[in-house]
Design a protein around this motif. Structure first.
Motif, short mmCIF file in Angstrom:
data_model
loop_
_atom_site.label_atom_id
_atom_site.label_comp_id
_atom_site.label_asym_id
_atom_site.label_seq_id
_atom_site.Cartn_x
_atom_site.Cartn_y
_atom_site.Cartn_z
N ALA A 77 49.60 39.80 38.96
CA ALA A 77 50.45 39.68 40.14
C ALA A 77 51.80 40.36 39.91
CB ALA A 77 50.66 38.20 40.49
N HIS A 78 52.39 40.15 38.75
CA HIS A 78 53.76 40.61 38.51
C HIS A 78 53.85 42.12 38.32
CE1 HIS A 78 57.93 40.10 37.51
NE2 HIS A 78 57.79 40.64 36.32
N VAL A 79 52.77 42.75 37.91
CA VAL A 79 52.80 44.20 37.65
C VAL A 79 53.23 44.98 38.88
CG1 VAL A 79 50.35 44.58 38.24
CG2 VAL A 79 51.49 46.12 36.63
N VAL A 80 52.97 44.43 40.06
CA VAL A 80 53.37 45.11 41.30
C VAL A 80 54.87 45.41 41.28
CG1 VAL A 80 53.49 44.89 43.81
CG2 VAL A 80 51.53 43.95 42.57
N GLU B 287 45.44 45.84 39.26
CA GLU B 287 45.27 45.15 37.98
C GLU B 287 44.28 44.00 38.08
OE1 GLU B 287 45.77 44.27 33.91
OE2 GLU B 287 46.14 46.07 35.13
N TRP B 288 44.19 43.36 39.24
CA TRP B 288 43.15 42.32 39.42
C TRP B 288 41.77 42.94 39.29
CZ3 TRP B 288 44.36 37.28 39.63
CH2 TRP B 288 45.67 36.94 39.96
N ARG B 289 41.58 44.11 39.89
CA ARG B 289 40.29 44.79 39.81
C ARG B 289 39.96 45.14 38.36
NH1 ARG B 289 40.13 50.38 42.81
NH2 ARG B 289 41.49 50.82 41.03
N SER B 290 40.92 45.70 37.64
CA SER B 290 40.69 46.08 36.24
C SER B 290 40.41 44.85 35.38
CB SER B 290 41.90 46.83 35.69
OG SER B 290 42.09 48.05 36.38
N MET B 291 41.19 43.80 35.61
CA MET B 291 41.03 42.58 34.80
C MET B 291 39.65 41.96 35.01
SD MET B 291 43.36 39.11 34.96
CE MET B 291 42.83 38.73 36.65
N LEU B 292 39.22 41.86 36.26
CA LEU B 292 37.92 41.25 36.53
C LEU B 292 36.78 42.12 36.02
CD1 LEU B 292 38.61 39.78 40.08
CD2 LEU B 292 38.56 38.57 37.89
N ALA B 293 36.93 43.45 36.11
CA ALA B 293 35.91 44.35 35.57
C ALA B 293 35.81 44.20 34.06
CB ALA B 293 36.24 45.79 35.94
N ASP B 294 36.96 44.11 33.39
CA ASP B 294 36.96 43.92 31.94
C ASP B 294 36.29 42.60 31.58
OD1 ASP B 294 38.25 46.31 31.58
OD2 ASP B 294 40.23 45.43 31.27
N ALA B 295 36.57 41.54 32.34
CA ALA B 295 35.98 40.23 32.05
C ALA B 295 34.47 40.26 32.23
CB ALA B 295 36.61 39.17 32.95
N ALA C 23 40.16 38.80 28.20
CA ALA C 23 40.36 39.80 29.24
C ALA C 23 41.19 39.25 30.38
CB ALA C 23 39.01 40.28 29.77
N ILE C 24 41.13 37.94 30.60
CA ILE C 24 41.85 37.31 31.70
C ILE C 24 43.16 36.67 31.24
CG2 ILE C 24 41.74 35.51 33.48
CD1 ILE C 24 38.72 35.97 33.58
N PHE C 25 43.12 35.97 30.13
CA PHE C 25 44.27 35.18 29.72
C PHE C 25 44.97 35.70 28.46
CE2 PHE C 25 41.42 32.18 31.97
CZ PHE C 25 42.26 31.89 33.04
N GLY C 26 44.47 36.78 27.90
CA GLY C 26 45.14 37.39 26.76
C GLY C 26 46.35 38.19 27.22
#
Length: 301
Positions: A113-116, A250-258, A270-273
């Motif tokens: 969220a904050h990266v925006v 970043e939400w898209r990248s994070m969820l894809a990584d997870a 991937a989500i909480f690190g």
């Protein structure tokens, strides 16, 4: 604190806009406006601000009853209106903002969220409006719940949060230099410029809201160095002025990584690190691909 902070901020809106206009005019006179302002960037900031405000209004409707329940059933203190209660509320919220802000840089879920706010490669007063509509989903509201536990009603919690954020508008500028002894106590433009920089020396520093004392106490303070001028933006530049892409990339990248990470532990990381986990993860995958295939063709999703 018997006043409506939202009305106060609404009344300050012309001041905010006037300050943006003055800053753009000031840098136009010094022939720096093209490096500090651009219409696509400023319009993206405005669109993100409107999206954020809409989400915020809806979020308060859901969150205020939570604060009210904690206040009614679990508060530890009942405060009488006065300067003492205001000072305690101000200090407690500013400390909690520091905690929230630091978590937003060190936990990828909150960073998504904050990266925006950090994704623009320009820093000016309009950047203060560059916010994410995903803050309520990420859980920003949860960081203020202890204020209800400390005995402050929802109206005062909302008011102090808005006042803190209003102050921060004024630190998003390159028009003001160092402010001497004030920088031992307060967040200033110089201090916040470092926070927005992607230079290695400035990464994850200066999380202050109003008071910089928390950064100095907890070892996250870094002074602006004239020999290492801040370069703004994020480590992996966004290269778009689309507010929807800025909000969700970043939400898209994070969820894809997870989804693709092997094992439960890796998925949780991937989500909480920390955000840099993703960089290390993809570097390792690229190295593994190269060792197996003999050439570097791995690309991130």
């Amino acid at each position: 604190m018997q006043f409506d902070a939202e009305l106060l901020l609404l009344a300050m809106a012309p001041l905010f806009l006037a300050c943006i206009g003055w800053e753009a005019w000031h840098f136009a006179r010094t022939r720096k406006a093209d490096r500090l302002y651009s219409w696509p960037d400023t319009l993206c900031n405005a669109a993100l601000a409107l999206m954020h405000q809409g989400a915020d209004k809806l979020a308060w409707l859901a969150v205020v009853p939570v604060y009210a329940y904690v206040y009614a059933h679990f508060r530890l203190v009942t405060w009488h209106a006065g300067w003492l209660s205001f000072v305690v509320l101000f200090l407690a919220q500013d400390l909690l903002y520091y905690v929230f802000h630091r978590c937003s840089h060190r936990i990828r879920w909150f960073w998504a969220a904050h990266v925006v706010h950090h994704s623009s490669e320009r820093l000016n007063l309009s950047t203060a409006f560059r916010q994410s509509l995903m803050y309520p989903i990420a859980g920003m509201w949860a960081f203020w719940t202890p204020l209800a536990l400390l005995g402050f009603p929802p109206t005062q919690i909302i008011a102090i949060v808005l006042i803190n954020l209003a102050f921060q508008f004024f630190v998003h500028t390159q028009a003001i230099g160092r402010l001497g002894w004030l920088e031992y106590v307060f967040n200033t433009p110089s201090i916040h410029r470092c926070h927005h920089a992607r230079n290695p020396r400035y990464i994850d520093c200066n999380f202050a809201g109003v008071l910089v004392i928390w950064d100095r106490m907890f070892g996250t303070y870094v002074a602006e160095d004239a020999n290492d001028a801040p370069q703004y933006g994020i480590v992996e530049p966004l290269h778009t002025y689309n507010p929807v892409t800025a909000t969700f990339h970043e939400w898209r990248s994070m969820l894809a990584d997870a989804m693709h990470a092997p094992g439960v532990v890796a998925k949780l990381r991937a989500i909480f690190g920390p955000p840099e986990w993703a960089t290390a993860y993809h570097a390792a995958r690229a190295a593994q691909y190269t060792s197996h295939h003999g050439h570097a063709a791995y690309t991130r999703r």
